[in-house]
Write an enzyme that holds these catalytic residues in place. Structure first.
Site, PDB file in Angstrom:
ATOM      1  N   HIS A   1      15.623 -36.923  -9.589  1.00 50.62           N
ATOM      2  CA  HIS A   1      15.149 -37.369  -8.304  1.00 50.62           C
ATOM      3  C   HIS A   1      13.633 -37.082  -8.011  1.00 50.62           C
ATOM      4  O   HIS A   1      13.339 -36.738  -6.887  1.00 50.62           O
ATOM      5  CB  HIS A   1      16.097 -36.750  -7.370  1.00 50.62           C
TER       6      HIS A   1
ATOM      7  N   CYS B   1       0.858  -1.348  -0.045  1.00 48.19           N
ATOM      8  CA  CYS B   1      -0.175  -0.162   0.083  1.00 48.19           C
ATOM      9  C   CYS B   1       0.956   1.110  -0.111  1.00 48.19           C
ATOM     10  O   CYS B   1       1.934   1.250   0.455  1.00 48.19           O
ATOM     11  CB  CYS B   1      -0.816  -0.098   1.238  1.00 48.19           C
TER      12      CYS B   1
ATOM     13  N   GLU C   1      15.018 -17.656 -12.218  1.00 49.16           N
ATOM     14  CA  GLU C   1      14.599 -16.141 -12.653  1.00 49.16           C
ATOM     15  C   GLU C   1      13.588 -16.542 -13.910  1.00 49.16           C
ATOM     16  O   GLU C   1      12.407 -15.856 -14.028  1.00 49.16           O
ATOM     17  CB  GLU C   1      15.850 -15.525 -12.895  1.00 49.16           C
TER      18      GLU C   1
ATOM     19  N   LYS D   1       4.884  -3.691  -6.945  1.00 46.08           N
ATOM     20  CA  LYS D   1       6.160  -3.528  -7.178  1.00 46.08           C
ATOM     21  C   LYS D   1       7.026  -3.679  -5.998  1.00 46.08           C
ATOM     22  O   LYS D   1       8.081  -4.229  -5.910  1.00 46.08           O
ATOM     23  CB  LYS D   1       6.491  -2.360  -7.817  1.00 46.08           C
TER      24      LYS D   1
ATOM     25  N   GLU E   1       5.040 -15.130 -13.179  1.00 44.75           N
ATOM     26  CA  GLU E   1       4.266 -13.407 -12.814  1.00 44.75           C
ATOM     27  C   GLU E   1       3.699 -12.928 -13.849  1.00 44.75           C
ATOM     28  O   GLU E   1       2.593 -12.171 -13.654  1.00 44.75           O
ATOM     29  CB  GLU E   1       5.362 -12.581 -11.644  1.00 44.75           C
TER      30      GLU E   1
ATOM     31  N   ASN F   1      -0.477   1.600   5.739  1.00 48.98           N
ATOM     32  CA  ASN F   1       0.208   0.654   5.022  1.00 48.98           C
ATOM     33  C   ASN F   1       0.860  -0.237   6.085  1.00 48.98           C
ATOM     34  O   ASN F   1       1.419   0.152   7.174  1.00 48.98           O
ATOM     35  CB  ASN F   1       1.348   1.402   4.486  1.00 48.98           C
ATOM     36  N   GLY F   2       0.682  -1.753   6.014  1.00 48.80           N
ATOM     37  CA  GLY F   2       1.200  -2.583   6.926  1.00 48.80           C
ATOM     38  C   GLY F   2       0.035  -3.545   7.325  1.00 48.80           C
ATOM     39  O   GLY F   2      -1.040  -3.676   6.700  1.00 48.80           O
TER      40      GLY F   2
ATOM     41  N   TRP G   1      -2.899  -2.748  -1.458  1.00 48.87           N
ATOM     42  CA  TRP G   1      -2.582  -4.146  -2.020  1.00 48.87           C
ATOM     43  C   TRP G   1      -3.347  -4.885  -0.870  1.00 48.87           C
ATOM     44  O   TRP G   1      -2.870  -4.701   0.408  1.00 48.87           O
ATOM     45  CB  TRP G   1      -1.108  -4.253  -2.078  1.00 48.87           C
TER      46      TRP G   1
ATOM     47  N   LYS H   1       9.733 -15.399 -13.934  1.00 50.74           N
ATOM     48  CA  LYS H   1       9.093 -14.282 -14.796  1.00 50.74           C
ATOM     49  C   LYS H   1       7.984 -14.822 -15.726  1.00 50.74           C
ATOM     50  O   LYS H   1       6.966 -14.282 -15.576  1.00 50.74           O
ATOM     51  CB  LYS H   1       9.985 -13.896 -16.212  1.00 50.74           C
TER      52      LYS H   1
ATOM     53  N   ARG I   1       3.300   0.330  -5.203  1.00 52.06           N
ATOM     54  CA  ARG I   1       2.910  -0.544  -4.010  1.00 52.06           C
ATOM     55  C   ARG I   1       1.722  -1.054  -3.859  1.00 52.06           C
ATOM     56  O   ARG I   1       1.415  -1.909  -3.007  1.00 52.06           O
ATOM     57  CB  ARG I   1       2.985   0.629  -2.914  1.00 52.06           C
TER      58      ARG I   1
HETATM   59  O1  M6R Z   1      12.517  -4.424  -4.225  1.00 47.20           O
HETATM   60  P1  M6R Z   1      13.173  -5.901  -4.111  1.00 47.20           P
HETATM   61  O2  M6R Z   1      14.100  -6.148  -5.214  1.00 47.20           O
HETATM   62  O3  M6R Z   1      13.434  -5.918  -2.850  1.00 47.20           O
HETATM   63  O4  M6R Z   1      12.142  -6.932  -4.613  1.00 47.20           O
HETATM   64  C1  M6R Z   1      12.109  -8.050  -4.288  1.00 47.20           C
HETATM   65  C2  M6R Z   1      11.054  -8.909  -4.845  1.00 47.20           C
HETATM   66  O5  M6R Z   1       9.745  -8.537  -4.629  1.00 47.20           O
HETATM   67  C3  M6R Z   1      10.931  -8.579  -6.580  1.00 47.20           C
HETATM   68  O6  M6R Z   1      12.098  -9.021  -7.193  1.00 47.20           O
HETATM   69  C4  M6R Z   1       9.815  -9.640  -7.212  1.00 47.20           C
HETATM   70  O7  M6R Z   1      10.070 -10.935  -7.087  1.00 47.20           O
HETATM   71  C5  M6R Z   1       9.677  -9.260  -8.594  1.00 47.20           C
HETATM   72  N1  M6R Z   1       8.287  -8.888  -8.924  1.00 47.20           N
HETATM   73  C6  M6R Z   1      10.168 -10.144  -9.695  1.00 47.20           C
HETATM   74  O8  M6R Z   1      10.026  -9.980 -10.870  1.00 47.20           O
END
Ligand code: M6R
Length: 606
Positions: free
Chosen positions: A501, A2, A478, A601, A485, A98-99, A74, A482, A27
């Protein structure tokens, strides 16, 4: 997560609040709202959805006021809808939060017994009723102190009061909060970025503090209510480019910016004339460090994992990696000669911040690798290495990943040299290969057409696996993240050698498997693992680097070749087709690429 904003002014504030909320959408973006005080009335407008929707609703409602608070949400407690959207208000008080309030269930029960009626499913609403209750018998400051004492969990708060139409209260525990100073107006915001279009004069609240903002002055207090003095910092009015230009999405732009990211970073950290590393004032000597602990979340965690391979290869240090949300609750053995490295694009990720805080409290050596240099993690670390990427707006972290990896690689070389773990020749070779990385990244971006054609098949799939060994294993993780998400496809990143395994049982006729097999020391082993999945019906997309030796390509479905560089820099290049694969798959499915469902984000809740 948030985002919160508050403005007290002698002018109308709703337009400025909306502008700040747009900047805070990184946020959270599932619902939004604004509350103002006008002619003795508290009014609010809230909606499900984004700030654009809120703006439309505001234009219909004609909300006025020279004082107001706003919020982008959020969801944690309660589904995203207009009732659960913030601000939450009683007759007399309106709150943005926020929190997470961990004892909200208990507090709610007690307040219901006292006759309070709740409208939403949120934890935040208890704060509204608690303040309303305490204000019956106490003045404003005492009421705030009492409320803050009652709350467990983490929060940043913005509060306005019908009977005090000239002031906003801000308070923080865990979640960050900034105060901005303007001419005849003052501001509250989750970060300085949200306030940058209005001011560059910023103060930050420390944990446990609260503040009272009026349009012509701001007072800060500690958790006991004692006044504290604050430094006013001048942050850069960065003039950074926050728009998409000709690109359809921020992510597309940010992926294409990667050669520049690398160039900026190399220019910043490498002295080309002397072929040396420009990291000055590094606070510790080589012999003061005998192990490294790298900590991050999500993509940042993957760059930490990548760094483990480099540190183990190029230094004699012991190297460990942890996910911040695990590390912070582990029974850690803190050691004076360990360097704790925190990696975060935003510098605000709650778990990473908490892990850093824990290390600081244990008097450890802490260093952070961040993109946002004014962030909480940067401010609290003993040493900071910025990645110089410029703003990353797309929720999917792309250019920051490459930036984080690059800074960690350079730090690894620096420590290796300090400890005399690397000989001069090898050191110079490694530095030299960095000079061509930007160009190679640019050339690799040109695999675009190939990735697009592959994606038409990927867009249809139900699930996929990404396999890699050694340097390619973190990149496999990674790539899978990607695809999950952005394209909402179940994807697993796996060490290629682990398939037999268990996960090999998942492979069936036609299952898409992405195999990362650049020509490095693991190449042959990975190719064998690839044959094992092909033999069981997998449809393999092979990602490798260009080479004179033809790869064994029988039965491979598709192949993408990246440019050539030293083995330890190949991870930078093989990342690129994976970013594009996720991008085009999501595009084909028609999803919101810059704001994927359920995500934000900056993850400021634990
Ligand atoms: O701002 P940060 O790098 O600490 O964020 C960490 C993760 O939340 C962030 O990398 C998240 O996994 C991304 N959405 C991945 O693309």
């Amino acid at each position: 997560m948030c985002g919160i904003v508050g403005i007290t002014s002698n002018k109308q504030v709703t337009t400025s609040i909306i502008n700040s909320l747009r900047k805070l959408e990184y946020r959270g973006y599932d619902s939004a709202g604004v509350a103002t005080i006008n002619e003795g009335h508290l009014n609010e407008v809230k909606c499900e959805g984004r700030v654009d929707v809120l703006e439309k609703n505001l234009s219909k409602s004609n909300l006025k006021g020279t004082i107001g608070i706003g919020h982008v949400r959020w969801a944690t407690h309660g589904i995203p809808n207009s009732v659960n959207a913030h601000p939450h208000s009683s007759e007399s008080v309106s709150v943005v939060h926020n929190g997470i309030i961990e004892n909200s269930t208990l507090l709610k029960k007690l307040l219901i017994k006292k006759g309070h009626k709740f409208k939403s499913q949120t934890d935040t609403e208890v704060i509204v009723h608690l303040i309303t209750e305490y204000l019956k018998k106490n003045d404003l400051k005492k009421s705030i102190l009492k409320v803050l004492k009652k709350l467990h969990g983490s929060f940043a708060l913005g509060i306005i009061f019908k009977d005090q139409p000239d002031l906003i209260v801000g308070a923080r525990r865990g979640s960050p909060l900034a105060v901005g100073y303007g001419p005849n107006e003052n501001y509250l915001g989750s970060d300085s970025y949200a306030l940058k279009s209005m001011t560059n004069k910023i103060s930050y609240l420390n944990d446990g503090e609260f503040c009272i903002l009026k349009k012509d002055n701001v007072e800060f207090f500690d958790k006991k209510g004692k006044k504290v003095n604050k430094k006013v910092l001048e942050v850069s009015l960065d003039g950074q480019n926050y728009d998409k230009g000709d690109y359809k999405h921020f992510m597309a732009k940010e992926v294409e910016e990667q050669p520049t990211t690398i160039k900026n970073c190399v220019n910043e950290y490498i002295d080309k004339v002397n072929s040396d590393i420009n990291i000055f004032n590094f606070p510790w000597k080589g012999n003061e460090i005998s192990s490294i602990m790298l900590i991050g979340c999500g993509t940042a965690y993957h760059s930490c994992l990548m760094a483990k391979y480099w540190f183990e290869q190029l230094t004699t240090l012991n190297v460990n990696v942890d996910i911040a949300s695990e590390f912070r609750y582990r029974n850690n053995r803190f050691k004076k000669d360990t360097l704790y490295i925190f990696v975060s694009q935003s510098g605000e990720t709650a778990d990473t911040f908490a892990a850093l805080d824990l290390c600081n409290k244990n008097k450890m050596k802490t260093c952070s690798v961040v993109n946002v240099v004014e962030s909480s993690i940067a401010r609290e670390s003993k040493f900071v290495l910025p990645i110089h990427c410029g703003p990353e707006i797309g929720v999917a972290s792309t250019k920051a990943f490459l930036g984080q990896m690059l800074v960690l690689y350079i730090l690894c070389l620096k420590i290796s040299k300090m400890r005399k773990d690397i000989d001069k020749k090898k050191y110079l070779e490694k530095i030299k290969s960095l000079f061509s990385l930007s160009k190679l990244t640019k050339q690799t971006l040109e695999t675009d057409n190939k990735v697009q054609s592959v994606c038409s098949s990927f867009a249809e799939i139900k699930g996929s696996m990404f396999l890699g060994r050694g340097y390619s294993y973190p990149i496999a993780l990674e790539g899978a993240l990607k695809l999950k998400e952005l394209a909402y496809v179940h994807a697993e990143g796996y060490p290629a050698g682990e398939m037999k395994h268990g996960p090999l049982a998942l492979i069936e006729e036609g299952m898409p498997v992405v195999v990362l097999a650049p020509r490095d020391e693991y190449y042959k082993k990975t190719i064998s693992n690839m044959q094992e999945v092909i033999a069981r019906g997998a449809k393999v997309l092979l990602i490798t680097n260009k080479s004179k030796d033809e790869v064994y390509s029988e039965n491979i479905w598709e192949k993408i070749e990246v440019e050539n560089t030293s083995e330890d820099l190949l991870p930078f290049l093989i990342t690129i087709p994976l970013q594009k694969l996720a991008y085009y798959s999501a595009l084909k499915r028609g999803y919101d690429i810059d704001k994927p469902r359920n995500l934000a984000k900056s993850v400021t809740v634990e």
